[in-house]
Design a protein around this motif. Structure first.
Motif, PDB file in Angstrom:
ATOM      1  N   CYS A  18       8.326 -62.189 -52.772  1.00 48.76           N
ATOM      2  CA  CYS A  18       9.447 -62.099 -51.818  1.00 48.76           C
ATOM      3  C   CYS A  18      10.789 -62.191 -52.532  1.00 48.76           C
ATOM      4  CB  CYS A  18       9.330 -63.210 -50.785  1.00 48.76           C
ATOM      5  SG  CYS A  18      10.771 -63.332 -49.720  1.00 48.76           S
ATOM      6  N   ILE A  19      11.679 -61.257 -52.242  1.00 48.37           N
ATOM      7  CA  ILE A  19      13.019 -61.285 -52.837  1.00 48.37           C
ATOM      8  C   ILE A  19      14.037 -61.870 -51.858  1.00 48.37           C
ATOM      9  CG2 ILE A  19      12.638 -59.385 -54.451  1.00 48.37           C
ATOM     10  CD1 ILE A  19      14.135 -57.558 -52.440  1.00 48.37           C
ATOM     11  N   GLN A  20      13.556 -62.447 -50.772  1.00 51.28           N
ATOM     12  CA  GLN A  20      14.431 -63.082 -49.778  1.00 51.28           C
ATOM     13  C   GLN A  20      15.527 -62.145 -49.284  1.00 51.28           C
ATOM     14  OE1 GLN A  20      14.387 -65.912 -47.981  1.00 51.28           O
ATOM     15  NE2 GLN A  20      12.301 -66.074 -48.748  1.00 51.28           N
ATOM     16  N   CYS A  21      15.150 -60.916 -49.017  1.00 53.96           N
ATOM     17  CA  CYS A  21      16.141 -59.974 -48.497  1.00 53.96           C
ATOM     18  C   CYS A  21      16.395 -60.227 -47.019  1.00 53.96           C
ATOM     19  CB  CYS A  21      15.658 -58.551 -48.691  1.00 53.96           C
ATOM     20  SG  CYS A  21      14.244 -58.114 -47.660  1.00 53.96           S
ATOM     21  N   GLY A  22      15.405 -60.813 -46.337  1.00 58.33           N
ATOM     22  CA  GLY A  22      15.593 -61.138 -44.931  1.00 58.33           C
ATOM     23  C   GLY A  22      15.241 -60.027 -43.960  1.00 58.33           C
ATOM     24  N   LYS A  23      14.746 -58.916 -44.472  1.00 57.37           N
ATOM     25  CA  LYS A  23      14.478 -57.788 -43.569  1.00 57.37           C
ATOM     26  C   LYS A  23      13.459 -58.163 -42.494  1.00 57.37           C
ATOM     27  CE  LYS A  23      14.006 -52.749 -43.853  1.00 57.37           C
ATOM     28  NZ  LYS A  23      13.615 -51.595 -44.671  1.00 57.37           N
ATOM     29  N   ASN A  47      11.636 -65.137 -42.923  1.00 56.02           N
ATOM     30  CA  ASN A  47      11.902 -65.184 -44.369  1.00 56.02           C
ATOM     31  C   ASN A  47      11.936 -66.619 -44.863  1.00 56.02           C
ATOM     32  OD1 ASN A  47      14.626 -65.518 -43.121  1.00 56.02           O
ATOM     33  ND2 ASN A  47      15.302 -65.578 -45.249  1.00 56.02           N
ATOM     34  N   ILE A  85       8.435 -67.816 -45.484  1.00 57.68           N
ATOM     35  CA  ILE A  85       7.968 -67.365 -46.795  1.00 57.68           C
ATOM     36  C   ILE A  85       8.560 -68.260 -47.887  1.00 57.68           C
ATOM     37  CG2 ILE A  85       7.902 -65.411 -48.402  1.00 57.68           C
ATOM     38  CD1 ILE A  85       6.329 -64.896 -45.852  1.00 57.68           C
ATOM     39  N   CYS A 102       8.796 -54.634 -44.939  1.00 56.64           N
ATOM     40  CA  CYS A 102       9.068 -55.493 -46.099  1.00 56.64           C
ATOM     41  C   CYS A 102       9.132 -54.649 -47.368  1.00 56.64           C
ATOM     42  CB  CYS A 102       7.985 -56.558 -46.252  1.00 56.64           C
ATOM     43  SG  CYS A 102       8.115 -57.463 -47.810  1.00 56.64           S
ATOM     44  N   GLU A 131       8.789 -55.500 -50.293  1.00 59.25           N
ATOM     45  CA  GLU A 131       7.787 -55.918 -51.280  1.00 59.25           C
ATOM     46  C   GLU A 131       6.370 -55.766 -50.742  1.00 59.25           C
ATOM     47  OE1 GLU A 131       8.106 -56.708 -54.414  1.00 59.25           O
ATOM     48  OE2 GLU A 131      10.275 -56.442 -54.422  1.00 59.25           O
ATOM     49  N   ILE A 189       4.852 -57.210 -48.447  1.00 55.25           N
ATOM     50  CA  ILE A 189       4.171 -58.447 -48.082  1.00 55.25           C
ATOM     51  C   ILE A 189       3.805 -58.338 -46.604  1.00 55.25           C
ATOM     52  CG2 ILE A 189       4.396 -60.958 -47.860  1.00 55.25           C
ATOM     53  CD1 ILE A 189       6.550 -60.799 -50.071  1.00 55.25           C
ATOM     54  N   ILE A 193       3.644 -60.029 -43.753  1.00 52.59           N
ATOM     55  CA  ILE A 193       4.082 -61.304 -43.191  1.00 52.59           C
ATOM     56  C   ILE A 193       3.252 -61.643 -41.949  1.00 52.59           C
ATOM     57  CG2 ILE A 193       6.040 -62.607 -42.284  1.00 52.59           C
ATOM     58  CD1 ILE A 193       7.022 -59.649 -44.181  1.00 52.59           C
TER      59      ILE A 193
HETATM   60  S1  SF4 Z   1      11.093 -58.675 -45.861  1.00 53.95           S
HETATM   61 FE1  SF4 Z   1       9.603 -59.223 -47.441  1.00 53.95          FE
HETATM   62  S2  SF4 Z   1      10.842 -59.507 -49.303  1.00 53.95           S
HETATM   63 FE2  SF4 Z   1      12.261 -59.518 -47.567  1.00 53.95          FE
HETATM   64  S3  SF4 Z   1      12.491 -61.695 -47.063  1.00 53.95           S
HETATM   65 FE3  SF4 Z   1      10.858 -60.894 -45.760  1.00 53.95          FE
HETATM   66  S4  SF4 Z   1       8.977 -61.298 -46.904  1.00 53.95           S
HETATM   67 FE4  SF4 Z   1      10.664 -61.512 -48.336  1.00 53.95          FE
END
Ligand code: SF4
Ligand code: SF4
Lengths: 186, 290, 464
Positions: free
Chosen positions: A27-32, A48, A51, A81, A83, A85, A87
């Motif tokens: 996770c790059i913590q982009c918040g999408k 996010n 995660i 996401c 990445e 992931i 979620i």
């Molecule tokens: S969208 Fe994916 S990469 Fe971005 S914060 Fe959520 S889990 Fe992390």
């Protein structure tokens, strides 16, 4: 909160990784995920942040949240996401872990509903929607909820009074007896 | 053509009109549906986290039942049921060990000869737009339709069309003479089962969907999922009360609209079971005659 | 550009492509395909009358479709040479057989519909690759409209609009209704830093040009408001951080740390739904215009060019340098150098710096009569070589050639191409091929002497 300073910090991350092959370290913590989550306004911890808390080994904080119960499994987060992931898959696993850990669910009515749901299958092989709603409303102490919809739903033939019971009910009961919850190692 | 049919629990009660309309328009298309004998509930989402093996073995039994009845293709109109059936099918193919485990639970082995298909895929691939068009007698003369997919395209193991901007239902509507609108809310979440446990969330989510459909000039909404139908239609009254709005937009099942265009008697399509009666609209549009 | 076109030591081949490269450092044989432009460069005076009179209009590539160009055109205002080209696909004469307006009007009689493609063969001592990049196509983002929303544009579109001599004369407008936008949302990292779209790397230039665009917007149109969704601000160059701060403090750009999940159309507005991860709240902005900072990606034919040049590239198609730190402008093939964004995303200062470096490296070769080579390269003993030529197959640098000496076929190493990787030595069955300094005998001798020392020091005991 203070961060655990030893190697235990990856415990929760690894547990999730083992259970559903989803690695929160990506996770790059982009918040999408939180940006698109339809339930975000009602959640006490944003997706996010869930995660992030897994990355930081805050098992209890995560499992106590109402987020994991409110998640509608709509998969919006997973498909967007960057990445890749999943979620929504993680949310599902978190629900399971929360039940296992016997943590008071943030949304106990949802758990109740789901249990009544499975019970209904066990009793008849199929779900009897009317019975399900009535039993849920009674169990959660809100007998008049949605009662305004009742008469019209009846008139429209949307609710049958008696549910269907399948022939091989014994087989279904057997399936219930033999199916196990997959135990997660802690 | 004879194919298997897995209605699922909703189509037995709250979504009965989905069931009857599918049966009616498939008869028109020369497809006979054979219900899987003595099928059981697929377990829906609760089984997932409450008991993973149960979540797999309940659909597994249905696959066996279909296989025993020599039904190679199973039409599953409910997207969630379809997702579960196809998920178990894929998993069993991927992991032979799992097949063994499920066999021990359910008592019989699935030989992988039955596979589930969703309504949209079935119409597109097995029936084909041409054949569908041929069955049309009452084209939906410029009826403006908002096609609503909800989470359908995102469900696990369901590969229907484009995830963000699916067009398959829009194309079907076009084929039967209607006019699908282009809108941004076709894949928004309707709140699904939170309808019962946290109704106010569903109201908050459905309101902008209805707004967007109306803003783009839609005269009705078409869906292919029992949960979508009930959240979008049944909750309009609650939304109006809570937000002081005045929504009264019919929400029909895709099979109902197809059936209408095939000239099938409205009663056979369960139109009378809808809470928001679409008949005035259809009369106004000249699709139905007085 | 004009300056270099006038330098007598520089010859520019425009509208041309390198299609083949043979040889090695100091001796490259390059074949260039010069495409017909249907205008005689010798005669044309660049007056532009033909462009004015041409009846065919097509969307301009340079202006990304925001403006139109003619079928006979110059790609952009300052293009070198100042000679137009006919776009055969769209030219009325080439498509219908009738027209010839440009030929009739040209006072210099420079139009020549009969011009043919030319193949030019030339020798060069060194090659500098500067083929640049292209822009990621954001239409794969269905959640951002998938290319269907007219008022969702890329930063390059905005750049064209901000250009006073651009298609809108420096006015920023909404492509849908030509109105001036008030609320402008920028979305960073579209394509880049997105594993799911295949480009996980950072495009490096977007943070800075977005700050610049936000400043220019406020400067030119004071009642606009910019909102910038970012994941991280990467302002690592000289004065960059200060520049971004100016955009925030003096020009009021609102930076929002988070990503946008979806854009909705509502009336004539775009509803942008994102998140502010710093407050942990979802936010919605009613935007008039959305600007996507799309990824910098390699040219679509970069992998083919790499094959022609025999230089390696990475998984995306960016050319690979010989060493990321110590040989940043050298390719692995001697005499071929890299500069600009064909190597990886670079901003202007980096591109200028690497171009200077690559040019000097090239001059280094050209200014000497002899080249100093690394001694650790392969040698094939012609006496032992059986002529099986297996080594020729395995050499990744095409450094081995087939030769005939007194009627006997042998393999021979081209020293300037060899990198001393040892593939040939490992493949050679007769042990004719060896890397100098690493012959089997030498390696065995080294091992033996180490063993001897260890035994003497009682650090090693050998059993029978
Ligand atoms: S969208 Fe994916 S990469 Fe971005 S914060 Fe959520 S889990 Fe992390
Ligand atoms: S799956 Fe759950 S967490 Fe993800 S967007 Fe949907 S409701 Fe939110």
């Amino acid at each position: 909160m203070s961060y655990p300073s030893n190697s235990n910090i990856h415990l929760f991350r690894n547990e999730i990784l083992n259970l559903c092959k989803q690695d929160v370290a990506k996770c790059i913590q982009c918040g999408k995920c939180s940006a698109g989550c339809p339930i975000s306004p009602e959640m006490d911890i944003q997706p996010n942040q869930i995660i992030r808390l897994i990355q930081l080994n805050d098992r209890e904080g995560v499992l106590r949240s109402n987020t994991i119960w409110l998640c509608a499994s709509c998969e919006t987060c997973s498909v967007r996401c960057p990445e890749k992931i999943e979620i929504a898959t993680i949310m599902d696993i978190l629900r399971k872990l929360s039940l296992e850990a016997n943590i008071q669910a943030g949304e106990k009515n949802i758990v109740k509903f789901d249990q009544i749901f499975l019970d209904s299958i066990k009793k008849r092989g199929r779900v009897h929607e009317l019975g399900l709603v009535i039993r849920y409303n009674l169990t959660t102490g809100q007998p008049w909820k949605d009662v305004h919809l009742g008469p019209i739903m009846f008139m429209k033939g949307k609710f049958s009074l008696l549910g269907h019971r399948i022939k091989e009910l014994e087989r279904v009961k057997e399936i219930f007896r033999l199916s196990r919850r997959i135990k997660s190692q802690e | 053509m004879e194919i298997g049919y897995y209605p699922g629990c909703s189509l037995e009660s709250s979504a009965k009109e989905f069931d009857v309309s599918i049966r009616a328009c498939f008869t028109k298309l020369g497809v006979s549906l054979k219900e899987i004998p003595d099928w059981n509930c697929c377990g829906a989402s609760p089984a997932h986290y409450l008991n993973e093996e149960l979540a797999l073995s309940l659909p597994y039994r249905n696959l066996i039942k279909a296989e025993e009845a020599k039904l190679q293709k199973i039409l599953s109109p409910c997207p969630a049921c379809h997702s579960h059936l196809i998920h178990v099918y894929n998993e069993v193919i991927r992991d032979p060990g799992l097949n063994q485990r499920l066999k021990n639970i359910v008592g019989k082995e699935f030989k992988k000869n039955s596979v589930s298909k969703h309504l949209l895929d079935f119409i597109k691939e097995d029936i084909g737009m041409e054949r569908l068009k041929e069955s049309i007698t009452l084209p939906l003369k410029d009826l403006k339709v908002a096609c609503y997919y909800g989470c359908l395209t995102r469900l696990p193991d369901v590969n229907i069309d484009d995830i963000e901007n699916p067009m398959i239902m829009d194309k079907i509507i076009e084929a039967i003479g209607g006019e699908p609108i282009d809108w941004s809310y076709k894949t928004e979440c309707c709140g699904a089962s939170l309808s019962i446990t946290r109704t106010e969330i569903v109201l908050r989510l459905v309101k902008p969907i209805l707004e967007a459909a109306e803003e783009k000039g839609a005269e009705c909404i078409v869906v292919a999922c029992p949960l979508c139908q009930s959240n979008l239609e049944t909750r309009q009254g609650d939304i109006n009360k809570k937000y002081k709005t005045s929504f009264k937009i019919p929400v029909l099942y895709l099979s109902q609209l197809i059936g209408i265009s095939q000239g099938i008697n409205p009663a056979e399509l369960g139109l009378n079971r809808l809470i928001i009666n679409p008949t005035p609209l259809l009369l106004e549009k000249g699709i139905f005659e007085k | 550009m004009t300056e270099s076109s006038q330098n007598e030591n520089i010859e520019i081949f425009t509208y041309s492509e390198v299609i083949d490269v043979k040889g090695f450092v100091g001796n490259f044989d390059v074949t260039i395909r010069k495409k017909p432009r249907y205008v005689d460069m010798g005669k044309c005076t660049g007056c532009g009358l033909c462009i004015e009179k041409c009846p065919t209009k097509v969307p301009s590539e340079w202006d990304l479709g925001l403006g139109m160009r003619k079928a006979i055109y110059k790609p952009f205002g300052q293009a070198v040479p100042n000679v137009p080209v006919i776009d055969k696909e769209n030219c009325r004469f080439f498509t219908t057989g009738k027209c010839k307006v440009c030929q009739k009007i040209c006072p210099a009689q420079a139009i020549d519909y009969e011009q043919k493609e030319e193949l030019i063969k030339k020798k060069f001592g060194a090659i500098i690759v500067a083929t640049g990049f292209t822009q990621f196509d954001p239409s794969v983002y269905g959640e951002y409209g998938g290319g269907r929303f007219k008022d969702v544009i890329t930063a390059l579109h905005l750049e064209r609009m901000l250009d006073a001599s651009g298609p809108t004369g420096g006015h920023v407008i909404r492509p849908s209704d030509q109105k001036e936008p008030k609320n402008i949302v920028f979305i960073q990292c579209v394509g880049s830093r997105d594993e799911s779209k295949g480009y996980p790397y950072c495009s490096r230039i977007c943070c800075m040009y977005t700050a610049k665009q936000a400043i220019l917007l406020k400067d030119h149109f004071p009642d606009t408001q910019s909102y910038i969704f970012y994941i991280d601000i990467r302002a690592g160059g000289k004065n960059y951080e200060e520049f971004v701060k100016r955009a925030q403090r003096e020009y009021g750009a609102i930076y929002i740390r988070g990503r946008v999940s979806k854009i909705y159309e509502k009336g004539d507005k775009l509803i942008v739904r994102g998140v502010d991860t710093l407050t942990g709240k979802q936010i919605e902005i009613e935007a008039d215009l959305v600007v996507l900072a799309t990824a910098i990606i390699p040219q679509p034919d970069s992998k083919e060019l790499a094959k022609i040049l025999n230089i390696p590239h990475d998984q995306y198609g960016f050319f690979t340098e010989a060493h990321p730190k110590l040989q940043p402008v050298e390719s692995l093939t001697k005499g071929i150098f890299l500069t600009g964004s064909c190597q990886f995303p670079k901003d202007i200062p980096d591109s200028v710096a690497t171009t200077g470096a690559a040019s000097i490296r090239a001059c280094e070769i050209l200014s000497k009569d002899e080249l100093v080579l690394d001694p650790k390269i392969a040698k094939i003993d012609p006496e032992i070589c059986s002529g099986c030529l297996n080594c020729l197959e395995v050499c990744p640098f095409d450094a081995i050639e087939r030769n005939e000496v007194n009627g006997k076929i042998i393999a021979q190493v081209i020293p300037t191409l060899c990198h001393g990787c040892g593939n040939c030595a490992a493949t050679c069955r007769t042990k004719a091929a060896n890397v100098e300094g690493f012959a089997d005998d030498q390696i065995y001798a080294q091992i033996a002497s180490i063993v001897e020392i260890l035994q003497k020091e009682k650090l090693l005991e050998l059993s029978e």
